[in-house]
Design a protein around this motif. Structure first.
Motif, PDB file in Angstrom:
ATOM      1  N   LEU A   1      -8.887  -2.385   3.726  1.00 21.57           N
ATOM      2  CA  LEU A   1      -9.629  -2.892   2.576  1.00 21.57           C
ATOM      3  C   LEU A   1      -9.997  -1.751   1.628  1.00 21.57           C
ATOM      4  N   SER A   2     -10.420  -0.631   2.187  1.00 24.09           N
ATOM      5  CA  SER A   2     -10.746   0.534   1.350  1.00 24.09           C
ATOM      6  C   SER A   2      -9.517   1.018   0.596  1.00 24.09           C
ATOM      7  N   ALA A   3      -8.371   1.001   1.265  1.00 26.99           N
ATOM      8  CA  ALA A   3      -7.135   1.448   0.623  1.00 26.99           C
ATOM      9  C   ALA A   3      -6.735   0.507  -0.515  1.00 26.99           C
ATOM     10  N   LEU A   4      -6.876  -0.798  -0.295  1.00 30.34           N
ATOM     11  CA  LEU A   4      -6.536  -1.761  -1.348  1.00 30.34           C
ATOM     12  C   LEU A   4      -7.451  -1.607  -2.551  1.00 30.34           C
ATOM     13  N   VAL A   5      -8.740  -1.433  -2.301  1.00 35.83           N
ATOM     14  CA  VAL A   5      -9.685  -1.260  -3.413  1.00 35.83           C
ATOM     15  C   VAL A   5      -9.435   0.062  -4.126  1.00 35.83           C
ATOM     16  N   TYR A   6      -9.122   1.104  -3.359  1.00 38.23           N
ATOM     17  CA  TYR A   6      -8.816   2.400  -3.977  1.00 38.23           C
ATOM     18  C   TYR A   6      -7.574   2.304  -4.864  1.00 38.23           C
ATOM     19  N   GLN A   7      -6.535   1.631  -4.362  1.00 34.70           N
ATOM     20  CA  GLN A   7      -5.260   1.587  -5.084  1.00 34.70           C
ATOM     21  C   GLN A   7      -5.305   0.656  -6.293  1.00 34.70           C
ATOM     22  N   PHE A   8      -6.046  -0.457  -6.170  1.00 33.86           N
ATOM     23  CA  PHE A   8      -6.016  -1.458  -7.238  1.00 33.86           C
ATOM     24  C   PHE A   8      -7.365  -1.670  -7.923  1.00 33.86           C
ATOM     25  N   GLY A   9      -8.364  -0.898  -7.513  1.00 33.35           N
ATOM     26  CA  GLY A   9      -9.711  -1.118  -8.041  1.00 33.35           C
ATOM     27  C   GLY A   9      -9.829  -0.931  -9.535  1.00 33.35           C
TER      28      GLY A   9
ATOM     29  N   VAL B   1      -0.921   6.331   9.092  1.00 29.97           N
ATOM     30  CA  VAL B   1      -0.547   5.971   7.718  1.00 29.97           C
ATOM     31  C   VAL B   1       0.860   5.390   7.679  1.00 29.97           C
ATOM     32  N   GLN B   2       1.771   6.001   8.398  1.00 29.13           N
ATOM     33  CA  GLN B   2       3.158   5.521   8.403  1.00 29.13           C
ATOM     34  C   GLN B   2       3.244   4.091   8.922  1.00 29.13           C
ATOM     35  N   GLN B   3       2.483   3.778   9.965  1.00 28.66           N
ATOM     36  CA  GLN B   3       2.502   2.414  10.506  1.00 28.66           C
ATOM     37  C   GLN B   3       2.016   1.391   9.478  1.00 28.66           C
ATOM     38  N   ILE B   4       0.969   1.748   8.740  1.00 30.99           N
ATOM     39  CA  ILE B   4       0.391   0.809   7.775  1.00 30.99           C
ATOM     40  C   ILE B   4       1.320   0.588   6.590  1.00 30.99           C
ATOM     41  N   VAL B   5       1.841   1.668   6.028  1.00 32.10           N
ATOM     42  CA  VAL B   5       2.638   1.513   4.796  1.00 32.10           C
ATOM     43  C   VAL B   5       3.987   0.862   5.076  1.00 32.10           C
ATOM     44  N   GLU B   6       4.489   0.974   6.282  1.00 37.94           N
ATOM     45  CA  GLU B   6       5.775   0.372   6.609  1.00 37.94           C
ATOM     46  C   GLU B   6       5.652  -1.099   6.999  1.00 37.94           C
ATOM     47  N   ALA B   7       4.411  -1.574   7.167  1.00 35.20           N
ATOM     48  CA  ALA B   7       4.193  -2.943   7.613  1.00 35.20           C
ATOM     49  C   ALA B   7       3.972  -3.879   6.420  1.00 35.20           C
TER      50      ALA B   7
ATOM     51  N   LEU C   1       0.832  -1.202   0.000  1.00 35.28           N
ATOM     52  CA  LEU C   1       0.000   0.000   0.000  1.00 35.28           C
ATOM     53  C   LEU C   1       0.867   1.252   0.000  1.00 35.28           C
ATOM     54  N   ASP C   2       0.453   2.258  -0.761  1.00 43.61           N
ATOM     55  CA  ASP C   2       1.171   3.528  -0.698  1.00 43.61           C
ATOM     56  C   ASP C   2       0.452   4.477   0.254  1.00 43.61           C
ATOM     57  N   ALA C   3       1.176   5.485   0.710  1.00 40.27           N
ATOM     58  CA  ALA C   3       0.663   6.396   1.737  1.00 40.27           C
ATOM     59  C   ALA C   3      -0.582   7.135   1.268  1.00 40.27           C
ATOM     60  N   ALA C   4      -0.615   7.527  -0.006  1.00 39.82           N
ATOM     61  CA  ALA C   4      -1.756   8.272  -0.526  1.00 39.82           C
ATOM     62  C   ALA C   4      -3.033   7.437  -0.459  1.00 39.82           C
ATOM     63  N   SER C   5      -2.918   6.140  -0.734  1.00 42.65           N
ATOM     64  CA  SER C   5      -4.092   5.262  -0.701  1.00 42.65           C
ATOM     65  C   SER C   5      -4.624   5.093   0.716  1.00 42.65           C
ATOM     66  N   VAL C   6      -3.726   4.918   1.666  1.00 46.15           N
ATOM     67  CA  VAL C   6      -4.164   4.746   3.055  1.00 46.15           C
ATOM     68  C   VAL C   6      -4.788   6.041   3.571  1.00 46.15           C
ATOM     69  N   ALA C   7      -4.175   7.169   3.252  1.00 44.48           N
ATOM     70  CA  ALA C   7      -4.726   8.461   3.681  1.00 44.48           C
ATOM     71  C   ALA C   7      -6.105   8.686   3.068  1.00 44.48           C
ATOM     72  N   TRP C   8      -6.242   8.349   1.773  1.00 46.60           N
ATOM     73  CA  TRP C   8      -7.550   8.496   1.120  1.00 46.60           C
ATOM     74  C   TRP C   8      -8.585   7.611   1.792  1.00 46.60           C
ATOM     75  N   ALA C   9      -8.207   6.375   2.080  1.00 37.56           N
ATOM     76  CA  ALA C   9      -9.134   5.428   2.691  1.00 37.56           C
ATOM     77  C   ALA C   9      -9.565   5.888   4.080  1.00 37.56           C
ATOM     78  N   LEU C  10      -8.649   6.432   4.863  1.00 40.40           N
ATOM     79  CA  LEU C  10      -8.995   6.928   6.190  1.00 40.40           C
ATOM     80  C   LEU C  10     -10.005   8.064   6.082  1.00 40.40           C
TER      81      LEU C  10
END
Length: 512
Positions: A83-91, A41-47, A3-12
């Motif tokens: 899940l929202s971030a994954l769908v946003y990034q790869f949908g 966001v940093q925690q998610i993208v680094e994991a 996941l990239d940071a922009a996707s996680v931020a958008w999903a949040l």
């Protein structure tokens, strides 16, 4: 890193703005995590996604109409964001494999901040408009509905379609693992409720659509509803046989017998006209919808603040006219609950208090609309605080009704109303029910304690934190902000928190 940071931020932001679905109360703790966005966001993208396993979801039986129910799921909030971030990034990779929007109308991926993951809010109406146009050109129409579709989706089919869409392997494994966590390890079924799941479910029908198209079947589809246009009866019956065969061989899916039917054009076009949502039951509803459209620009999801509405327009919406609309619906035979739920969603856009009394008086007849009524109540604007107190009294009285006593979902919605409005209050009665209540009610009481400044009572719960379920623990991390700063820091520093969502929540709680 998947996941990239922009996707996680958008999903949040997406979950914060649009909630995690339309069936459950908003997760209030999201507000705190948004305030700590960069940390989360940093925690998610680094994991590695494999180090972020699915958390604990909640499942409730939700009424569809007077006699039928569906199992609805609310995901752990961190899972909902991922899940929202994954769908946003790869949908878009899934979207690219689907038949075009002139044939498949449901949940077309086109994310925007205001509209969410799916941009066309009129897709249902467009589907039935296209069905009507097709019925005018053909002599026979076949209508089909896949039986219990969401509960019958094979996880293996999901996996195959995500592979076809070229999602990263780590993302596929995480999504399939999430699905398995919501079905207790059974390899069938996707959760009803979460917004991103719609595109996952749509992906599993891509091979079905392709097979039907390659067989020369003229069909259009909205989710599990299919309409087929045929030149004669023989072609219609052959199409039905082909569809049943394709569904069985592709995924062991079946058609609902009582909904699958052949129609002549005139009869089917009457059905199309009935399915179009904007069909007011009387002049009062027509006038109200005209005002709502004036301020919403036709967006059925836009919230309209009291300050936006002119005094004349607000005054033109009377309690009597709203009562007439609702009473006309519930006196009809049969009651059109789909349309009535839609009307409550429109009322929630503008937050007019005119439906409060008639709704509470007629709850025996409004059971399938109960969720919409609760969401409507949370949207109401511009009424005196003392009136809210009376509403709170009536809501507590509802807990004694047999249909509420036997429904966890109804009880959740009622008690959640006390977590979002300080004027409803009645915290003394909520506190009295805490020890004997179900875990999901205890969570709402903890959140209500924060709303009603019952901070000293929250202090009494600190020693029980380790024995609480994950949903209660998040509520406690949110509620301890009413304690003195040193006290809450000491409490929070003692907790061992594993998940990024809870860590961000605790960081926020220490700092406010």
């Amino acid at each position: 890193m998947v996941l990239d940071a922009a996707s996680v931020a958008w999903a949040l932001d997406f979950v914060h703005m649009h909630s995690d679905g339309d069936l459950f109360p908003r997760v209030l703790e999201i507000e705190a995590v948004v305030a700590e966005k960069s940390h989360f966001v940093q925690q998610i993208v680094e994991a590695d996604l494999s180090s972020l396993p699915a958390g604990s979801c909640r499942r409730f039986l939700v009424p569809k109409d007077e006699v039928s129910y569906r199992q609805a799921t609310q995901l752990d909030p961190q899972d909902s964001i991922i899940l929202s971030a994954l769908v946003y990034q790869f949908g878009q990779q899934i979207e690219n494999l689907r038949l075009d929007a002139r044939r498949v109308f449901s949940y077309r991926f086109n994310p925007t901040p205001d509209e969410g993951l799916y941009s066309n809010k009129n897709a249902w109406n467009n589907f039935w408009t296209a069905a009507d146009r097709g019925a005018a050109k053909y002599s026979h129409i076949l209508y089909c509905d896949v039986a219990d579709f969401y509960n019958q989706v094979y996880h293996h089919t999901v996996e195959n379609q995500l592979i076809a869409a070229e999602l990263p392997n780590q993302a596929i494994k995480w999504i399939v693992g999430l699905l398995e966590s919501t079905t207790a390890g059974v390899s069938r079924g996707v959760p009803v409720g979460p917004h991103p799941i719609h595109l996952i479910a749509e992906a599993t029908l891509i091979p079905v659509d392709n097979s039907l198209a390659s067989a020369g079947i003229r069909h259009i589809r909205y989710a599990d509803d299919m309409v087929v246009f045929c030149k004669n009866e023989r072609e219609a019956r052959a199409a039905l046989s082909t569809i049943a065969t394709v569904l069985d061989k592709q995924q062991r899916l079946t058609l609902q017998r009582h909904k699958t039917k052949f129609y002549e054009p005139s009869e089917f076009r009457r059905i199309c006209a009935e399915m179009i949502e904007d069909r007011p039951i009387n002049a009062d509803e027509r006038s109200l919808l005209k005002i709502i459209r004036k301020y919403s620009g036709g967006d059925p999801y836009k919230t309209i603040s009291f300050a936006q509405v002119s005094p004349d327009d607000w005054a033109s919406i009377s309690e009597e006219s709203i009562r007439t609309v609702i009473e006309d619906y519930i006196s009809a035979e049969p009651v059109d609950y789909i349309r009535l739920r839609w009307f409550y969603r429109r009322l929630a856009q503008i937050g007019h208090p005119g439906a409060i009394k008639v709704s509470l008086e007629n709850l025996d007849s409004l059971g399938p609309c109960f969720a919409n009524i609760c969401f409507y109540l949370s949207s109401v604007q511009s009424i005196p605080a003392k009136d809210w107190k009376q509403i709170g009294t009536k809501l507590l009285q509802l807990l004694k009704k047999p249909e509420v006593k036997t429904s966890e979902y109804f009880r959740l919605l009622i008690i959640s109303s006390f977590t979002r409005n300080e004027h409803i209050n009645h915290f003394d009665k909520l506190r009295a029910m805490f020890q004997s209540a179900d875990a999901f009610i205890r969570r709402e009481v903890i959140l209500a304690a924060r709303m009603n400044n019952a901070h000293d009572w929250v202090r009494e719960l600190k020693e029980d934190f380790s024995s609480m379920d994950p949903w209660q623990r998040r509520a406690m991390l949110f509620a301890v902000t009413g304690l003195a700063k040193d006290e809450r820091k000491f409490f929070l520093n003692r907790q061992v928190l594993q998940r990024p969502f809870e860590k961000a929540l605790a960081k926020w709680a220490k700092g406010v």
